[in-house]
Design an enzyme around this catalytic site. Structure first.
Site, PDB file in Angstrom:
ATOM      1  CB  CYS A   9      -0.925   0.014   1.212  1.00 52.51           C
ATOM      2  SG  CYS A   9      -0.098  -0.259   2.769  1.00 52.51           S
ATOM      3  N   GLY A  37      -1.201   0.440  -4.723  1.00 51.26           N
ATOM      4  CA  GLY A  37      -2.323  -0.386  -4.286  1.00 51.26           C
ATOM      5  C   GLY A  37      -3.578  -0.034  -5.041  1.00 51.26           C
ATOM      6  CG  ASN A 112       3.781   0.798   2.699  1.00 50.33           C
ATOM      7  OD1 ASN A 112       4.737   1.387   2.227  1.00 50.33           O
ATOM      8  ND2 ASN A 112       3.405  -0.383   2.265  1.00 50.33           N
ATOM      9  N   GLY A 113       3.269  -1.852   4.968  1.00 45.27           N
ATOM     10  CA  GLY A 113       4.248  -2.822   5.431  1.00 45.27           C
ATOM     11  C   GLY A 113       3.600  -4.103   5.882  1.00 45.27           C
ATOM     12  CE1 TYR A 255       6.130  -4.208 -11.400  1.00 41.75           C
ATOM     13  CE2 TYR A 255       5.492  -4.316  -9.088  1.00 41.75           C
ATOM     14  CZ  TYR A 255       5.158  -4.396 -10.428  1.00 41.75           C
ATOM     15  OH  TYR A 255       3.872  -4.657 -10.799  1.00 41.75           O
TER      16      TYR A 255
END
Length: 480
Positions: A9, A37, A112-113, A255
């Site tokens: 995310c 996301g 996030n994670g 990426y």
């Protein structure tokens, strides 16, 4: 549809010293972070201690209309989130930001994670009577903060205490009635930065491209282990949990991140071009043209062409109206679905020896279809170069790397066998050593656990798919 990896995310937060249309700023920022996301998104707004929020499944423009943004109204703070689930399934209660009302006020959290000890934390809370509504590890973070807040003088003090117990990757934004708090795990697995607009509003985001979308000036990256608190009195920092050791996910550069973002002082686009340059040095091959697979393979292809002297060309045109969420209902349709997203520029391919650059190979199925498109376009030879090492191990920190039994690098005994399976004349990956030089600075250290199996922190022994939900269900059955 596509054989690719996903990141969990992106997060955003804004603090104004006045009442403003902060929901609109969050909306613009989430647009900029949409690549992180595409499953769900949400925004929470603070208007003088009263929290309003709107969340839903889908892309940002689908979830947020002019009407929904108007209902959120004005305020002086907002946080937002875009989600792709790695821990926690497609339960609507997992959509963030999570908003909690407790005895000391309101709290909203965006994360996030991925925590490696999420199950242990949740089990501890549930045995104490806590009620969870979703299955994401973010809810365990929220409960941890609230629990510590009840015995702490401030929320930032509670966050500091909580960080002693959270293990894994977390870049978080927390909103209270009076403060915006951003904090990052001590290893710095996931990025988080801070900026400021011309009128003095502070903003925090997963990537600098989100700051650009709201015309904010980049100030700096939040340090691994740092807690940044923003209030009406300004910004302050707590570096209690900071250390010299860090481990940024290397796939942020390869990426995940947008190429126009700058992370830890390094241009993402330049890092990808360096990956291509290293590939050309490590794995040269005679060819007529270098092409990249859109989108993240393009910059690496430019780097390869520049280093090798082989001309760069456009090999594929991507249908920009089809996102990663596009699916086909049957296996037969899925076999041809890659043609809907990518089409070859036949004049550039026909009769030529082609070097095709992509960022990774996961299962190999989509890669094989892309190679077949080049063969159909008349490619004389197809040589594939990958701007990352082979995936051989699971990720525990928020990257949805598939189970080992589905990874082509684990299924095949050699790179030559992989090349035969995907139908290329030759195949080479970037070395692990080269990935550690992508950032052009010795200060940025990377996690390469998905390539080497060597992780910067202790991880569980096994990593099955849907691990968190499975463990939750097993735990519930023992109590039934």
């Amino acid at each position: 549809m596509f054989d690719s990896i996903h990141e969990e995310c992106g997060v955003f937060g804004i603090f104004e010293n006045k009442t403003a249309y902060v929901a609109h700023s969050a909306y613009l920022a989430l647009f900029a972070l949409q690549h992180r996301g595409q499953e769900a998104c949400g925004i929470a707004v603070n208007d003088d201690g009263v929290f309003g929020y709107h969340r839903g499944d889908g892309l940002v423009p689908d979830v947020f209309t002019q009407e929904s943004l108007s209902r959120l109204g004005r305020g002086n703070m907002a946080i937002g989130h875009v989600r792709y689930s790695t821990t926690g399934g497609k339960n609507p209660n997992n959509i963030q930001p999570l908003v909690i009302r407790h005895i000391k006020g309101n709290l909203a959290v965006a994360h996030n994670g991925n925590l490696v000890n999420a199950f242990d934390l949740r089990r501890q809370f549930e045995l104490g009577g806590a009620i969870f509504h979703g299955t994401s590890d973010t809810e365990a973070i929220a409960y941890s903060i609230v629990t510590q807040r009840l015995v702490s003088k401030s929320t930032e003090e509670a966050v500091c205490k909580v960080m002693n117990h959270l293990k894994g990757a977390y870049s978080c934004v927390v909103m209270t009635a009076t403060k915006l708090i951003a904090f990052r795990d001590p290893m710095g697995f996931r990025p988080l930065c801070i900026g400021q607009t011309k009128d003095g509003a502070y903003v925090v985001a997963s990537e600098s491209c989100a700051l650009d979308s709201v015309s904010a000036r980049f100030i700096r990256d939040i340090k691994p282990g740092e807690i940044v608190t923003i209030s009406s009195t300004g910004m302050k920092s707590d570096t209690t949990h900071c250390s010299k050791k860090s481990a940024m996910c290397v796939f942020e550069y390869i990426y995940f991140a947008r190429p126009d973002s700058v992370i830890e002082g390094v241009s993402v686009q330049h890092a990808r071009m360096r990956a291509g340059e290293f590939l050309a040095k490590e794995s040269p091959v005679d060819a007529d043209i270098v092409i990249g697979v859109p989108d993240s393979g393009l910059d690496a292809a430019l780097g390869y062409a520049r280093q090798s002297g082989i001309p760069y060309g456009v090999g594929f045109i991507k249908n920009k109206y089809i996102g990663r969420s596009f699916i086909q209902p049957s296996q037969e349709q899925r076999e041809d679905s890659v043609k809907i997203k990518l089409n070859t520029v036949k004049k550039n391919i026909n009769g030529r020896r082609v070097i095709m650059i992509d960022d990774s190979i996961v299962r190999g199925t989509t890669c094989a279809r892309i190679v077949s498109l080049l063969r159909e376009a008349g490619a004389k030879e197809v040589h594939m170069r990958v701007s990352s090492p082979p995936f051989r191990f699971p990720c525990y920190f928020g990257t949805d790397v598939d189970s080992r039994e589905n990874l082509i690098a684990c299924q095949c005994s050699s790179i030559k066998e992989i090349a035969q399976k995907i139908g290329v004349d030759s195949l080479a990956y970037l070395s692990v050593e080269a990935t550690h030089r992508l950032a052009e600075t010795a200060e940025v250290k990377f996690c390469d656990g998905c390539f080497t199996g060597k992780y910067p922190i202790t991880v569980p022994k096994e990593q099955p798919k849907d691990k968190f939900e499975i463990k939750l269900n097993q735990f519930a059955q023992t109590l039934d």
